[in-house]
Design a protein around this motif. Structure first.
Motif, PDB file in Angstrom:
ATOM      1  N   GLN A  23       0.804  -1.145  -0.027  1.00 50.51           N
ATOM      2  CA  GLN A  23      -0.036   0.132  -0.154  1.00 50.51           C
ATOM      3  C   GLN A  23       0.799   1.225  -0.139  1.00 50.51           C
ATOM      4  O   GLN A  23       0.479   2.373  -0.611  1.00 50.51           O
ATOM      5  N   TYR A  24       2.146   1.193   0.523  1.00 51.23           N
ATOM      6  CA  TYR A  24       2.779   2.368   0.532  1.00 51.23           C
ATOM      7  C   TYR A  24       3.561   2.713  -0.559  1.00 51.23           C
ATOM      8  O   TYR A  24       3.323   3.819  -1.298  1.00 51.23           O
ATOM      9  N   THR A  25       4.033   1.733  -1.317  1.00 52.01           N
ATOM     10  CA  THR A  25       4.451   1.913  -2.831  1.00 52.01           C
ATOM     11  C   THR A  25       3.374   2.342  -3.741  1.00 52.01           C
ATOM     12  O   THR A  25       3.733   3.412  -4.342  1.00 52.01           O
ATOM     13  N   ASN A  31       0.678   9.341  -5.606  1.00 51.80           N
ATOM     14  CA  ASN A  31       1.049  10.866  -5.413  1.00 51.80           C
ATOM     15  C   ASN A  31       2.137  11.318  -6.411  1.00 51.80           C
ATOM     16  O   ASN A  31       1.896  12.763  -6.761  1.00 51.80           O
ATOM     17  N   GLU A  32       3.015  10.633  -6.979  1.00 46.39           N
ATOM     18  CA  GLU A  32       4.048  10.967  -7.610  1.00 46.39           C
ATOM     19  C   GLU A  32       3.344  11.522  -9.025  1.00 46.39           C
ATOM     20  O   GLU A  32       3.464  12.539  -9.381  1.00 46.39           O
ATOM     21  N   LEU A  33       2.282  10.800  -9.543  1.00 41.18           N
ATOM     22  CA  LEU A  33       1.733  11.058 -10.745  1.00 41.18           C
ATOM     23  C   LEU A  33       0.837  12.130 -10.326  1.00 41.18           C
ATOM     24  O   LEU A  33       0.615  12.958 -11.251  1.00 41.18           O
ATOM     25  N   GLY A  34      -0.031  12.318  -9.354  1.00 37.90           N
ATOM     26  CA  GLY A  34      -0.879  13.130  -8.984  1.00 37.90           C
ATOM     27  C   GLY A  34      -0.078  14.822  -8.908  1.00 37.90           C
ATOM     28  O   GLY A  34      -0.408  15.695  -9.407  1.00 37.90           O
ATOM     29  N   GLN A  36       2.143  15.546 -10.989  1.00 42.34           N
ATOM     30  CA  GLN A  36       2.805  15.780 -12.381  1.00 42.34           C
ATOM     31  C   GLN A  36       1.201  16.359 -13.021  1.00 42.34           C
ATOM     32  O   GLN A  36       1.360  16.439 -14.385  1.00 42.34           O
ATOM     33  N   GLY A  37       0.162  16.103 -12.326  1.00 44.62           N
ATOM     34  CA  GLY A  37      -1.018  16.646 -13.186  1.00 44.62           C
ATOM     35  C   GLY A  37      -1.885  15.640 -13.324  1.00 44.62           C
ATOM     36  O   GLY A  37      -3.014  15.600 -14.158  1.00 44.62           O
ATOM     37  N   TRP A  38      -1.530  14.448 -13.234  1.00 42.85           N
ATOM     38  CA  TRP A  38      -2.457  13.385 -13.321  1.00 42.85           C
ATOM     39  C   TRP A  38      -3.582  12.962 -12.524  1.00 42.85           C
ATOM     40  O   TRP A  38      -3.306  13.023 -11.334  1.00 42.85           O
ATOM     41  N   GLU A  39      -4.821  12.764 -12.809  1.00 42.27           N
ATOM     42  CA  GLU A  39      -6.031  12.248 -12.028  1.00 42.27           C
ATOM     43  C   GLU A  39      -6.503  10.941 -12.291  1.00 42.27           C
ATOM     44  O   GLU A  39      -6.615  10.582 -13.444  1.00 42.27           O
ATOM     45  N   VAL A  40      -6.680  10.251 -11.194  1.00 46.60           N
ATOM     46  CA  VAL A  40      -7.214   8.953 -11.153  1.00 46.60           C
ATOM     47  C   VAL A  40      -8.592   9.018 -11.809  1.00 46.60           C
ATOM     48  O   VAL A  40      -9.367   9.602 -11.206  1.00 46.60           O
ATOM     49  N   PHE A  60      -5.195   7.152 -15.694  1.00 49.00           N
ATOM     50  CA  PHE A  60      -5.148   8.304 -15.385  1.00 49.00           C
ATOM     51  C   PHE A  60      -5.552   9.313 -16.210  1.00 49.00           C
ATOM     52  O   PHE A  60      -5.465   8.779 -17.613  1.00 49.00           O
ATOM     53  N   LYS A  61      -5.807  10.572 -16.140  1.00 51.69           N
ATOM     54  CA  LYS A  61      -6.012  11.443 -17.305  1.00 51.69           C
ATOM     55  C   LYS A  61      -5.545  12.888 -16.878  1.00 51.69           C
ATOM     56  O   LYS A  61      -5.412  13.094 -15.620  1.00 51.69           O
ATOM     57  N   ARG A  62      -5.089  13.619 -17.924  1.00 48.26           N
ATOM     58  CA  ARG A  62      -4.821  15.198 -17.487  1.00 48.26           C
ATOM     59  C   ARG A  62      -5.176  15.816 -18.717  1.00 48.26           C
ATOM     60  O   ARG A  62      -5.072  15.490 -20.047  1.00 48.26           O
TER      61      ARG A  62
END
Length: 67
Positions: A23-25, A31-34, A36-40, A60-62
């Motif tokens: 779960q931590y990884t 969070n890293e992708l978030g 960068q502007g990515w949204e799940v 994800f999308k952005r």
């Protein structure tokens, strides 16, 4: 009209029969992708034998920035 790009993240559910996600990884990757502007958009669990989870597939999308 708004335009989007999409990204897919495959998270391995480890273990002899699958179903074990660190779960931590996983949270760190999200969070890293978030940042960068990515949204799940969606996360889906794929099954292997006996109903165990083999992969978590997150989509994800952005927005594409147009100048």
């Amino acid at each position: 009209m708004e335009k989007y790009e999409y990204k897919t993240l495959y998270t391995d559910a480890k273990g002899f029969l699958g179903g074990k996600v660190d779960q931590y990884t996983f949270q760190k990757e999200l969070n890293e992708l978030g940042m960068q502007g990515w949204e799940v958009v969606s996360t889906v669990a794929t099954a292997q034998s006996y109903g165990s989870t083999r992969w978590l597939i997150s989509i994800f999308k952005r927005k594409i920035q147009e100048f």
